[in-house]
Design an enzyme around this catalytic site. Structure first.
Site, mmCIF file in Angstrom:
data_model
loop_
_atom_site.group_PDB
_atom_site.id
_atom_site.type_symbol
_atom_site.label_atom_id
_atom_site.label_comp_id
_atom_site.label_asym_id
_atom_site.label_seq_id
_atom_site.Cartn_x
_atom_site.Cartn_y
_atom_site.Cartn_z
ATOM 1 N N SER A 349 0.829 -1.204 0.000
ATOM 2 C CA SER A 349 0.000 0.000 0.000
ATOM 3 C C SER A 349 0.863 1.253 0.000
ATOM 4 C CB SER A 349 -0.914 0.007 1.230
ATOM 5 O OG SER A 349 -1.554 1.265 1.384
ATOM 6 N N THR A 631 -8.223 -17.372 24.161
ATOM 7 C CA THR A 631 -9.583 -17.186 23.668
ATOM 8 C C THR A 631 -10.096 -15.785 23.976
ATOM 9 O OG1 THR A 631 -10.557 -18.041 25.711
ATOM 10 C CG2 THR A 631 -10.127 -19.631 23.935
#
Length: 694
Positions: A349, A631
């Site tokens: 980019s 998690t």
């Protein structure tokens, strides 16, 4: 980072969108069947149908596949009888090449046409910033026996339909002089040029139709640039130079890049290719003729809010170089031609300030490019300027300045034979050797969930995120209703990518994606130019260059310089390494319930589990719960009692390979009319997914 839920109003709007999509597909089908085009304005003859009219056949230096999907459509191209243009006499007693350069306008319409690149609905042209050009370079051996034509075009990418039409017209005008194997058409990949010149359905829909006007403007401009280069051929020399360009690019998928092996990454100083390669072309008197530069950078300094047709940062670099060399001429005029061509830009980019949340200003440089508020749609990267036009100017000038320095010091002369080769490859049926004992096989194309998420240079819509490795029941249901279910074979072959649209299995009104693509290579002495029909990432480009150099070495051709020319001949999206294709984070979103309902209810002791399937016992074993560090449990409140629960498992390096699933446990509050509320437990399970080691 949780995906947002949908309110009743949003659900209704999505339903309307689905209906509009279905109607659009139906209208496209009708228009294709009845006319072969969506637009056929007065004064522009009808061209071939959206499905290419010329089946792939072997040409000099080419290999044809056993079968082809490029079939005769409902309308055909009107090709004049072959009337070969007389070849100008060539001076032969010199060392070097015959060189011809040409430039022609291919802008076309600058209003009422969609732009190609971001795939954003409503981003249509409403004016002009810079004109678009086709820049052609023809090189031939001194005796004229072998030649090549390289054409860099200020468009998003080259469509197969565009290429076949140009080749047809070249054959009509020059006979067998310019062919599939020795003509390369390469798009600069500006996202601010007109769309509407494709034959495959998925691109026609993204372009909001097919435009004969745009198609003919492009073909005419490309042809004119080649004709000018052909007429201006003269004896000359070609010099090569290369060097790094700093401060113009960042890797827009850094977390994917880090998936590549550490030992391989340590061989390079950056997660982008910073090297620019420049060809300097002069006549025998040393007078300047032209320049070709290859550099890996996305021409997306102009973002998806732009409505002005322009050639972006690469085009601005060409503009500056040509203005410098063609003093006294207006832009687009003068004999010197400078092309800044695309390379392995897939993950590169120019928006060097990086991704930030448009609503809060905080960084969203994370694995999924999402913002805490607004999700992925709010995450956008910014360039160095005050606005996108200023950023285009800054990046383009930096490219021009580095190319100017390299051009001035170019001293390595290219000499030797000029050769070319072309091959059609059925990409649905290629067997690849992984090692001495294992192989893998390609399959039909499909678009995954991450495709719909877009990039930090132009995010998508709705709740799609980058790096998604599990499907969403909501979107799968919509897909199944609109297009039917993807086959089990496709879903298995595409893993770990979850299939959003099974384009390779859709054929109405015409095939949605190419199956057979052409690959091409041209050598100019010690330089090999590889024509790639897509966007290679940084590391995949490095691997390809090394593989080609190694192959040349086996034939005694040592120290070859290999340059990747991207967006050539047909478009096949992104080309990544195997490692970049795996996601480190497993994420799944469930229709949820308020977690407060579980506060006093002990039916479940956790909101989530990550479970691994054990073959020996044929059972699922819990390896993580909501107390595990790896998690994440996100809850997002919606309207009218609706909510979503997003569970992430950040897969550690110590995870054992195998089949896993994620489960969600919760409690919902149910209250019937005139009855007391009750709390009910529920649970839900994701699709199975595989964890592999790299």
């Amino acid at each position: 980072m949780a995906k947002r839920t949908f309110s009743t109003l949003e659900t209704f709007l999505i339903f309307l969108l689905i209906m509009m999509t279905a109607i659009t597909v139906a209208l496209l089908s009708l228009l294709f069947i009845t006319s072969g085009t969506i637009e056929n304005p007065k004064g522009f003859p009808s061209t071939e149908s959206p499905q290419a009219t010329q089946s792939p056949t072997a040409t000099q230096g080419s290999t044809a596949p056993q079968r082809s999907t490029l079939t005769q459509g409902p309308t055909t191209t009107q090709v004049d009888p072959v009337t070969t243009t007389p070849e100008p006499p060539l001076f032969q007693n010199f060392s070097g090449y015959h060189i011809g350069v040409g430039r022609a306008d291919c802008t076309g319409q600058v209003a009422d046409i969609n732009m190609m690149g971001y795939g954003k609905g409503g981003q249509n042209a409403r004016g002009l910033l810079t004109r678009l050009y086709s820049r052609a370079f023809i090189m031939a051996e001194p005796d004229g026996s072998n030649r090549m034509a390289f054409v860099s075009i200020d468009i998003g990418m080259v469509s197969q339909r565009l290429r076949l039409e140009v080749l047809n017209r070249l054959k009509s005008k020059y006979g067998s002089l310019y062919r599939r194997d020795n003509v390369i058409l390469s798009g600069t990949h500006t996202h601010s040029a007109p769309a509407g010149y494709f034959q495959y359905t998925v691109f026609v829909i993204a372009s909001e139709g097919f435009s004969n006007r745009t198609f003919n403007y492009m073909v005419t401009g490309i042809m004119k640039s080649i004709e000018i280069a052909h007429k201006n051929m003269k004896p000359g020399k070609i010099f090569m130079n290369k060097g790094n360009v700093d401060g113009t690019q960042i890797n827009r998928s850094p977390y994917s890049y880090l998936q590549n092996p550490l030992a391989e990454r340590l061989r390079y100083s950056s997660n982008t290719d910073k090297e620019m390669l420049v060809l300097k072309m002069v006549d025998l008197n040393g007078d300047d003729l032209g320049l070709i530069s290859w550099f890996a950078i996305h021409p997306v300094s102009m973002n998806n809010s732009n409505h002005l047709v322009n050639s972006d940062n690469m085009g601005y670099a060409s503009y500056l170089f040509e203005q410098e060399k063609n003093k006294g001429h207006l832009p687009g005029q003068g004999p010197f031609v400078a092309a800044f061509a695309s390379s392995n830009l897939g993950d590169v980019s120019p928006n060097i300030l990086g991704p930030r949340c448009a609503n809060t200003g905080e960084s969203c440089d994370n694995a999924n490019s999402t913002c805490p508020i607004g999700g992925a749609t709010m995450c956008m990267a910014r360039g160095p300027g005050q606005d996108m036009i200023d950023s285009t100017r800054i990046i383009g000038r930096a490219l021009y300045q580095r190319a100017t320095a390299l051009y001035a010091l170019a001293s390595q002369e290219l000499t030797g034979p000029l050769t070319s080769a072309h091959q059609w490859v059925n990409m649905t049926d290629v067997t690849v050797s992984l090692n001495s004992t294992h192989t893998a096989k390609t399959c039909k194309p499909a678009l995954g969930y991450s495709f719909a998420a877009g990039t930090i240079d132009g995010p998508g819509t709705f709740n799609f995120t980058q790096g998604t490795t599990v499907s969403d029941p909501f979107w799968d249901t919509l897909r199944d209703q609109l297009f039917g279910r993807p086959s089990d074979e496709m879903k298995e072959c595409q893993k770990p990518k979850p299939v959003l649209i099974h384009t390779g299995e859709l054929s109405k009104p015409h095939p949605w994606h190419p199956d057979i693509v052409d690959v091409q290579i041209i050598t100019l002495g010690s330089l090999a130019i590889t024509a790639i029909p897509g966007e290679l990432t940084t590391m995949s480009g490095r691997r390809l260059r090394e593989a080609i150099k190694a192959e040349f070495a086996t034939y005694g051709m040592q120290n070859m310089t290999v340059v990747i020319s991207g967006l050539c001949n047909v478009y096949t999206h992104y080309i990544a390494t195997y490692e970049e294709y795996q996601g480190e984070v497993a994420e799944v979103t469930f229709v949820g319930a308020n977690p407060k309902n579980s506060a006093e209810n002990r039916t479940h002791q956790t909101f989530l589990t990550v479970e691994k399937y054990e073959d020996a016992s044929a059972t699922w074993q819990v390896v993580h719960n909501d107390a595990s560090w790896e998690t994440r449990f996100y809850w997002h409140k919606g309207l009218l009692g609706h909510s979503n629960a997003t569970i992430q498992w950040h897969i550690p390096d110590t995870a054992k390979p195998g089949i896993y699933r994620i489960r969600y446990f919760g409690h919902n509050r149910k209250q019937d009319f005139l009855k007391p509320a009750v709390i009910l437990s529920f649970e839900s399970t994701s699709s199975d997914f595989e964890v592999v080691t790299t």
